[in-house]
Scaffold this motif. Structure first.
Motif, PDB file in Angstrom:
ATOM      1  N   ILE A 143      23.523  43.260  40.097  1.00 23.99           N
ATOM      2  CA  ILE A 143      24.965  43.828  40.328  1.00 23.99           C
ATOM      3  C   ILE A 143      25.047  45.123  39.641  1.00 23.99           C
ATOM      4  O   ILE A 143      24.730  45.237  38.368  1.00 23.99           O
ATOM      5  CB  ILE A 143      26.309  43.238  40.127  1.00 23.99           C
ATOM      6  CG1 ILE A 143      25.866  41.364  40.150  1.00 23.99           C
ATOM      7  CG2 ILE A 143      27.270  43.708  40.726  1.00 23.99           C
ATOM      8  CD1 ILE A 143      26.594  40.851  39.703  1.00 23.99           C
ATOM      9  N   VAL A 144      25.237  46.311  40.467  1.00 27.25           N
ATOM     10  CA  VAL A 144      25.649  47.379  39.748  1.00 27.25           C
ATOM     11  C   VAL A 144      27.133  47.854  40.979  1.00 27.25           C
ATOM     12  O   VAL A 144      27.376  47.871  41.745  1.00 27.25           O
ATOM     13  CB  VAL A 144      24.447  48.370  40.753  1.00 27.25           C
ATOM     14  CG1 VAL A 144      25.348  49.563  40.921  1.00 27.25           C
ATOM     15  CG2 VAL A 144      23.458  48.314  40.406  1.00 27.25           C
ATOM     16  N   LYS A 145      27.983  48.325  39.654  1.00 29.65           N
ATOM     17  CA  LYS A 145      29.576  48.571  40.014  1.00 29.65           C
ATOM     18  C   LYS A 145      29.311  49.957  40.083  1.00 29.65           C
ATOM     19  O   LYS A 145      28.947  50.578  39.724  1.00 29.65           O
ATOM     20  CB  LYS A 145      29.705  48.255  38.836  1.00 29.65           C
ATOM     21  CG  LYS A 145      32.113  48.402  38.742  1.00 29.65           C
ATOM     22  CD  LYS A 145      32.811  48.373  37.687  1.00 29.65           C
ATOM     23  CE  LYS A 145      33.815  49.157  37.525  1.00 29.65           C
ATOM     24  NZ  LYS A 145      34.459  48.730  36.170  1.00 29.65           N
ATOM     25  N   VAL A 146      30.110  50.093  41.527  1.00 28.87           N
ATOM     26  CA  VAL A 146      29.285  51.420  41.793  1.00 28.87           C
ATOM     27  C   VAL A 146      30.878  51.942  41.471  1.00 28.87           C
ATOM     28  O   VAL A 146      30.942  53.441  41.546  1.00 28.87           O
ATOM     29  CB  VAL A 146      29.517  51.403  43.667  1.00 28.87           C
ATOM     30  CG1 VAL A 146      29.564  53.478  44.324  1.00 28.87           C
ATOM     31  CG2 VAL A 146      28.533  51.312  44.051  1.00 28.87           C
ATOM     32  N   LYS A 147      32.109  51.748  41.562  1.00 24.16           N
ATOM     33  CA  LYS A 147      34.122  52.463  41.698  1.00 24.16           C
ATOM     34  C   LYS A 147      34.922  51.168  40.737  1.00 24.16           C
ATOM     35  O   LYS A 147      34.258  49.719  41.745  1.00 24.16           O
ATOM     36  CB  LYS A 147      33.753  53.041  43.236  1.00 24.16           C
ATOM     37  CG  LYS A 147      35.118  53.860  42.893  1.00 24.16           C
ATOM     38  CD  LYS A 147      35.171  54.433  44.150  1.00 24.16           C
ATOM     39  CE  LYS A 147      36.371  55.252  44.545  1.00 24.16           C
ATOM     40  NZ  LYS A 147      36.792  56.072  46.246  1.00 24.16           N
ATOM     41  N   SER A 148      35.769  51.444  40.681  1.00 26.02           N
ATOM     42  CA  SER A 148      36.707  50.786  40.616  1.00 26.02           C
ATOM     43  C   SER A 148      38.181  51.190  41.069  1.00 26.02           C
ATOM     44  O   SER A 148      38.170  52.709  41.145  1.00 26.02           O
ATOM     45  CB  SER A 148      37.396  50.602  39.077  1.00 26.02           C
ATOM     46  OG  SER A 148      37.086  52.016  38.206  1.00 26.02           O
ATOM     47  N   GLY A 149      39.102  50.725  40.779  1.00 28.70           N
ATOM     48  CA  GLY A 149      40.402  51.464  41.709  1.00 28.70           C
ATOM     49  C   GLY A 149      40.789  50.991  42.677  1.00 28.70           C
ATOM     50  O   GLY A 149      41.477  51.611  43.505  1.00 28.70           O
ATOM     51  N   VAL A 150      39.723  50.674  43.783  1.00 25.02           N
ATOM     52  CA  VAL A 150      39.602  50.740  45.174  1.00 25.02           C
ATOM     53  C   VAL A 150      40.351  49.470  46.140  1.00 25.02           C
ATOM     54  O   VAL A 150      41.093  48.858  44.844  1.00 25.02           O
ATOM     55  CB  VAL A 150      38.522  50.217  45.814  1.00 25.02           C
ATOM     56  CG1 VAL A 150      38.351  49.989  47.143  1.00 25.02           C
ATOM     57  CG2 VAL A 150      37.078  50.598  45.588  1.00 25.02           C
ATOM     58  N   LYS A 151      41.284  50.586  46.556  1.00 24.94           N
ATOM     59  CA  LYS A 151      42.653  50.026  47.860  1.00 24.94           C
ATOM     60  C   LYS A 151      42.646  48.651  47.942  1.00 24.94           C
ATOM     61  O   LYS A 151      41.507  48.871  48.583  1.00 24.94           O
ATOM     62  CB  LYS A 151      43.412  50.301  47.959  1.00 24.94           C
ATOM     63  CG  LYS A 151      44.521  50.113  49.075  1.00 24.94           C
ATOM     64  CD  LYS A 151      45.344  51.065  49.801  1.00 24.94           C
ATOM     65  CE  LYS A 151      46.437  49.945  50.628  1.00 24.94           C
ATOM     66  NZ  LYS A 151      47.240  51.214  50.925  1.00 24.94           N
TER      67      LYS A 151
END
Length: 516
Positions: A143-151
């Motif tokens: 798993i790679v987290k790319v971004k947070s706070g996506v609507k």
């Protein structure tokens, strides 16, 4: 000469075609397959048996990417499952939104809604475990987290849409608006499997014994957000709220000792001729003039279509209960409405026909596929034209009870259309009430039916793709209309917002207003 010329033209044409066929390798576009597969395509691979995910099956894709929708902080989701959803990249429609569960063990709790992730799934296995379609064989390091706070996107759902295509909703973040619960309201807790109904049919909600909000009391109605997950036995689709905030109580408390006034609900608008087809897409808008709880006091709504082909012909011998293609009945047994608020009865919860905007966020007390099902209590044959738009009168009536007889007085009634049709005669017809259009008496003379005596008022025929709204001002304290209603309309498109039919419009006559 002409034959020789034609022969030369054919030779030249063949030479040009031959040259066109001799293209260099550099003339072709080199396409690199995407390393990502959409959930829509991924779920198509499952045919009822375990599937090992190889490049050959996924067309060279080795990963999925999407927005995380699971939230394990509420302790109500299956442990170890990370839920993500995505749209198919070549599609612009919400219909391509699909969800999937990925078994990554304890690492699932490390991600929260709005995280954007990429997950390597090559070599994983797509299978059903305890009823849930999921990918196994994936580790936390994949798993790679790319971004947070996506609507976050979510899919509004009703019993009608869920039962039609349950696989489309599985694993997705969904929302059910204005759903009602039975029984033991205010006594029973949320824990367990609860039955709810949002106006179109029954669905289930699942709250685990481990959920940290399990002891909240069950309200009469609520908006519920959650993940759509099949039950472990039987595969029944269930909505699983993730956290306490996913469960928003919407019901009001109505004192059952307060009597109903003469007009507890009034007719404020209707869509009689939506885009595409009428069947299952027409609806009626009402307003409550006092707080209403339809569980305490059941109501009924009738429509009448008197087109020349509607049977039985002749005068309506049983009035609103004539049935067949002349009248259709809805019974309202669930839901609450606060004084001055709108509520709806009709087919699909869409603004203007097939493919148009979902408006399930408003208060639908009945959503029924009337083109596929007969009316309640056996009144009315299934019909593709609930709200008539022929040259003869069509009508709508709402009664504050369900046992309607020939001369029963409705809470409100209106008629629209033309001047033809067999509406009243031989002592039978469609009963009316005293409102801003009709009167039960003309002096000392009784006139309980439409087209009897002076009860001839009729609104104009609605336009195509236009919502008819009636305006007027009703005084709830005086229990009468102080400004008469009139037919107005607003054009609708497939993307028109709900506000277009519920809020006052600039440079347009006002919508219905309740005072006192």
């Amino acid at each position: 000469m002409r034959k020789i010329l034609n022969k030369h033209i054919l030779i030249i044409g063949a030479f040009v075609v031959a040259l066109a066929a001799c293209k260099r390798d550099s003339d072709y576009m080199i396409v690199t397959p995407s390393p990502f597969i959409s959930n829509l395509d991924l779920k198509k691979l499952y045919k009822g048996a375990d599937v090992t995910l190889t490049k050959e099956l996924t067309r060279e894709a080795i990963s999925v990417q999407g927005q995380v929708t699971s939230d394990h902080s509420g302790h109500n989701l299956p442990e170890g499952l990370l839920f993500i959803q995505n749209l198919r990249q070549v599609s612009s429609g919400i219909d391509s939104l699909r969800g999937i569960a990925i078994n990554v063990g304890a690492a699932a709790a490390n991600y929260v809604p709005g995280d954007s992730v990429q997950i390597k799934i090559e070599g994983g296995v797509l299978r059903r475990v305890n009823g849930i379609l999921q990918i196994t064989g994936v580790s936390a390091t994949d798993i790679v987290k790319v971004k947070s706070g996506v609507k976050l996107l979510y899919m509004p759902v009703s019993a009608i849409t869920l039962l039609a295509k349950p696989d489309n909703f599985e694993g997705c973040l969904v929302k059910i608006n204005n759903c009602n619960f039975e029984p033991n309201i205010g006594v029973e807790t949320l824990e367990g499997v609860k039955t709810l109904n949002e106006g179109s049919g029954d669905m289930q909600m699942h709250v685990n014994a481990t959920a940290n909000f399990k002891n909240e009391l069950l309200p009469y109605s609520a908006n519920v957000t959650g993940l759509l997950i099949p039950s472990s036995t039987g595969g029944v689709p269930q909505i699983w709220p993730r956290i306490k905030e996913d469960f928003e109580a919407t019901s009001i408390v109505v004192d059952p000792s307060i009597p109903l006034g003469p007009h507890p609900a009034i007719i404020t608008g209707y869509l009689a001729d939506p885009t595409s087809t009428d069947g299952n897409y027409e609806y009626i808008q009402f307003m409550a003039t006092q707080d209403l709880d339809f569980r305490q006091k059941n109501f009924s709504v009738y429509t009448t279509n008197n087109a020349g082909t509607s049977t039985p012909t002749g005068f309506p011998l049983a009035g609103w209960n004539t049935g067949d293609l002349r009248t259709y009945k809805f019974v309202i047994t669930r839901g609450t409405v606060a004084k001055g608020k709108f509520f709806y009865v009709g087919g699909y919860k869409q603004i203007n026909g097939i493919g148009s905007r979902d408006i399930s966020q408003t208060n639908w007390v009945v959503s029924k596929l009337y083109a596929s099902n007969g009316g309640d209590d056996g009144i009315g044959t299934k019909t593709s034209n609930l709200l008539g738009n022929s040259g003869n009168p069509a009508g709508i009536a709402i009664f504050p009870f369900t046992n309607v007889e020939l001369k029963s007085v409705p809470s409100d009634v209106i008629f629209y259309g033309g001047a033809g049709g067999s509406m009243y005669g031989n002592g039978v017809g469609y009963s009316i009430c005293s409102n801003d259009f009709y009167n039960l008496k003309d002096g000392n003379t009784d006139q309980p039916f439409f087209r009897q005596g002076k009860n001839t008022a009729i609104l104009q025929l609605p336009g195509i793709n236009a919502f008819s709204y009636l305006g007027g001002v009703y005084d709830a304290k005086a229990k009468k209309w102080i400004t008469k209603r009139a037919h107005n309309s607003v054009a609708l498109g497939t993307t028109s917002p709900l506000t277009l039919i519920e809020e006052p419009l600039e440079n347009k006559p006002a919508m219905t207003k309740l005072i006192n």
